[in-house]
Scaffold this motif. Structure first.
Motif, PDB file in Angstrom:
ATOM      1  N   TYR A   1     -45.268  48.534 -38.626  1.00  0.00           N
ATOM      2  CA  TYR A   1     -44.263  47.660 -38.012  1.00  0.00           C
ATOM      3  C   TYR A   1     -43.275  48.431 -37.140  1.00  0.00           C
ATOM      4  CZ  TYR A   1     -40.570  44.195 -37.516  1.00  0.00           C
ATOM      5  OH  TYR A   1     -39.629  43.336 -37.000  1.00  0.00           O
TER       6      TYR A   1
ATOM      7  N   ASP B   1     -37.917  38.310 -29.367  1.00  0.00           N
ATOM      8  CA  ASP B   1     -38.025  39.746 -29.583  1.00  0.00           C
ATOM      9  C   ASP B   1     -39.088  39.986 -30.653  1.00  0.00           C
ATOM     10  OD1 ASP B   1     -36.819  38.987 -31.968  1.00  0.00           O
ATOM     11  OD2 ASP B   1     -34.888  39.916 -31.519  1.00  0.00           O
ATOM     12  N   LYS B   2     -39.242  41.236 -31.057  1.00  0.00           N
ATOM     13  CA  LYS B   2     -40.283  41.571 -32.029  1.00  0.00           C
ATOM     14  C   LYS B   2     -40.054  40.844 -33.359  1.00  0.00           C
ATOM     15  CE  LYS B   2     -40.649  45.663 -34.184  1.00  0.00           C
ATOM     16  NZ  LYS B   2     -40.946  47.091 -34.434  1.00  0.00           N
ATOM     17  N   THR B   3     -38.805  40.780 -33.791  1.00  0.00           N
ATOM     18  CA  THR B   3     -38.506  40.068 -35.040  1.00  0.00           C
ATOM     19  C   THR B   3     -38.908  38.606 -34.924  1.00  0.00           C
ATOM     20  OG1 THR B   3     -36.652  41.563 -35.474  1.00  0.00           O
ATOM     21  CG2 THR B   3     -36.692  39.488 -36.696  1.00  0.00           C
TER      22      THR B   3
ATOM     23  N   PHE C   1     -42.734  38.265 -35.216  1.00  0.00           N
ATOM     24  CA  PHE C   1     -43.235  38.394 -36.585  1.00  0.00           C
ATOM     25  C   PHE C   1     -42.730  37.267 -37.473  1.00  0.00           C
ATOM     26  CE2 PHE C   1     -44.661  42.410 -35.028  1.00  0.00           C
ATOM     27  CZ  PHE C   1     -45.852  42.585 -35.721  1.00  0.00           C
ATOM     28  N   ARG C   2     -41.564  36.722 -37.165  1.00  0.00           N
ATOM     29  CA  ARG C   2     -41.110  35.530 -37.881  1.00  0.00           C
ATOM     30  C   ARG C   2     -42.094  34.383 -37.632  1.00  0.00           C
ATOM     31  NH1 ARG C   2     -36.212  35.469 -36.238  1.00  0.00           N
ATOM     32  NH2 ARG C   2     -35.300  36.376 -38.092  1.00  0.00           N
TER      33      ARG C   2
ATOM     34  N   ASP D   1     -42.019  49.688 -43.613  1.00  0.00           N
ATOM     35  CA  ASP D   1     -40.981  49.546 -42.596  1.00  0.00           C
ATOM     36  C   ASP D   1     -39.648  50.058 -43.122  1.00  0.00           C
ATOM     37  OD1 ASP D   1     -39.223  48.737 -40.592  1.00  0.00           O
ATOM     38  OD2 ASP D   1     -39.179  46.647 -41.289  1.00  0.00           O
TER      39      ASP D   1
ATOM     40  N   THR E   1     -36.773  50.041 -41.884  1.00  0.00           N
ATOM     41  CA  THR E   1     -35.612  49.217 -41.541  1.00  0.00           C
ATOM     42  C   THR E   1     -35.428  48.041 -42.498  1.00  0.00           C
ATOM     43  OG1 THR E   1     -36.789  47.661 -40.087  1.00  0.00           O
ATOM     44  CG2 THR E   1     -36.048  49.744 -39.101  1.00  0.00           C
TER      45      THR E   1
ATOM     46  N   GLU F   1     -36.605  45.255 -41.981  1.00  0.00           N
ATOM     47  CA  GLU F   1     -36.543  44.068 -41.136  1.00  0.00           C
ATOM     48  C   GLU F   1     -37.694  43.097 -41.417  1.00  0.00           C
ATOM     49  OE1 GLU F   1     -37.340  44.375 -36.716  1.00  0.00           O
ATOM     50  OE2 GLU F   1     -35.160  44.180 -36.705  1.00  0.00           O
ATOM     51  N   LEU F   2     -38.917  43.620 -41.481  1.00  0.00           N
ATOM     52  CA  LEU F   2     -40.070  42.748 -41.691  1.00  0.00           C
ATOM     53  C   LEU F   2     -40.028  42.139 -43.089  1.00  0.00           C
ATOM     54  CD1 LEU F   2     -42.635  41.465 -40.681  1.00  0.00           C
ATOM     55  CD2 LEU F   2     -43.879  43.553 -41.296  1.00  0.00           C
TER      56      LEU F   2
ATOM     57  N   VAL G   1     -37.811  39.174 -43.023  1.00  0.00           N
ATOM     58  CA  VAL G   1     -38.449  38.028 -42.366  1.00  0.00           C
ATOM     59  C   VAL G   1     -39.435  37.355 -43.320  1.00  0.00           C
ATOM     60  CG1 VAL G   1     -40.058  37.364 -40.531  1.00  0.00           C
ATOM     61  CG2 VAL G   1     -38.147  38.893 -40.020  1.00  0.00           C
TER      62      VAL G   1
END
Length: 199
Positions: free
Chosen positions: A26, A51-53, A56-57, A111, A113, A115-116, A119
């Motif tokens: 990711y 965006d990337k988020t 993937f959301r 990941d 961060t 972040e994924l 999500v």
């Protein structure tokens, strides 16, 4: 762009996103790499997903759409709650141990961060669990089960249905289950849940 054409392009983009995710993880996956793999413009990806988020959301949401729709339709129609759970179990289990879910969870674990993972939590369990809770509340209102806290009842049902199966799939210690095995596990989980909820 016609609706069916856009849907086909989105499918290509999302397939490309899974392919790049598997190759790079990711953190190293970029919108540009996905656009190149999908033979789409970077601008299209940003216009459609933000965006990337956001992309993937959308992947996580699409992955959970069938289960979420089943629950929403059952609640809207007033379908018998236990029948809803009987139909839900195999579909939810299939979703959670599917190759795409395994891939997303592996990427989330790697990941740094977080972040994924956020999500997946937001669009996965956190959006489906309240709907399961509504089904359980209806079952309780009809005198079919008993519980004090709906959150505990949701947790018990999911623990019986999934247990550590998903994590064992993610770490490669559990081979895929076929349809019959999934159906049998889901029915066992429901029967155990009902026994425990009637004590």
């Amino acid at each position: 762009m016609r609706e069916e054409t856009r849907a086909a392009r989105q499918d290509q983009i999302e397939q490309a996103a899974y392919a790049v995710l598997e190759e790079k993880g990711y953190a190293a996956t970029s919108m540009l790499a996905i656009a190149k793999r999908a033979r789409a413009s970077n601008e299209t990806l940003y216009n459609w997903y933000g965006d990337k988020t956001g992309l993937f959301r959308a992947l996580v949401m699409r992955n959970a759409d069938t289960v979420r729709s089943l629950l929403e339709d059952s609640l809207a129609s007033g379908a018998p709650p236990l029948e809803t759970l009987r139909v839900l179990g195999p579909q939810l289990l299939t979703l959670l141990i599917s190759p795409r879910a395994v891939q997303l969870n592996r990427a989330a674990a790697a990941d740094p961060t977080g972040e994924l993972g956020a999500v997946i939590a937001e669009r996965g369990r956190e959006s489906v669990a309240p709907l399961i809770g509504e089904v359980l509340v209806r079952a309780k209102a009809e005198g079919l089960i008993e519980f004090e806290e709906v959150g505990d009842a949701i947790g018990l049902y999911l623990d019986l249905l999934v247990g550590d199966l998903q994590i064992r799939r993610v770490i490669g210690r559990q081979p895929p289950l076929d349809e019959a095995a999934i159906a049998a596990r889901a029915e066992r989980a429901l029967q155990r849940f009902l026994r425990l909820s009637r004590q």
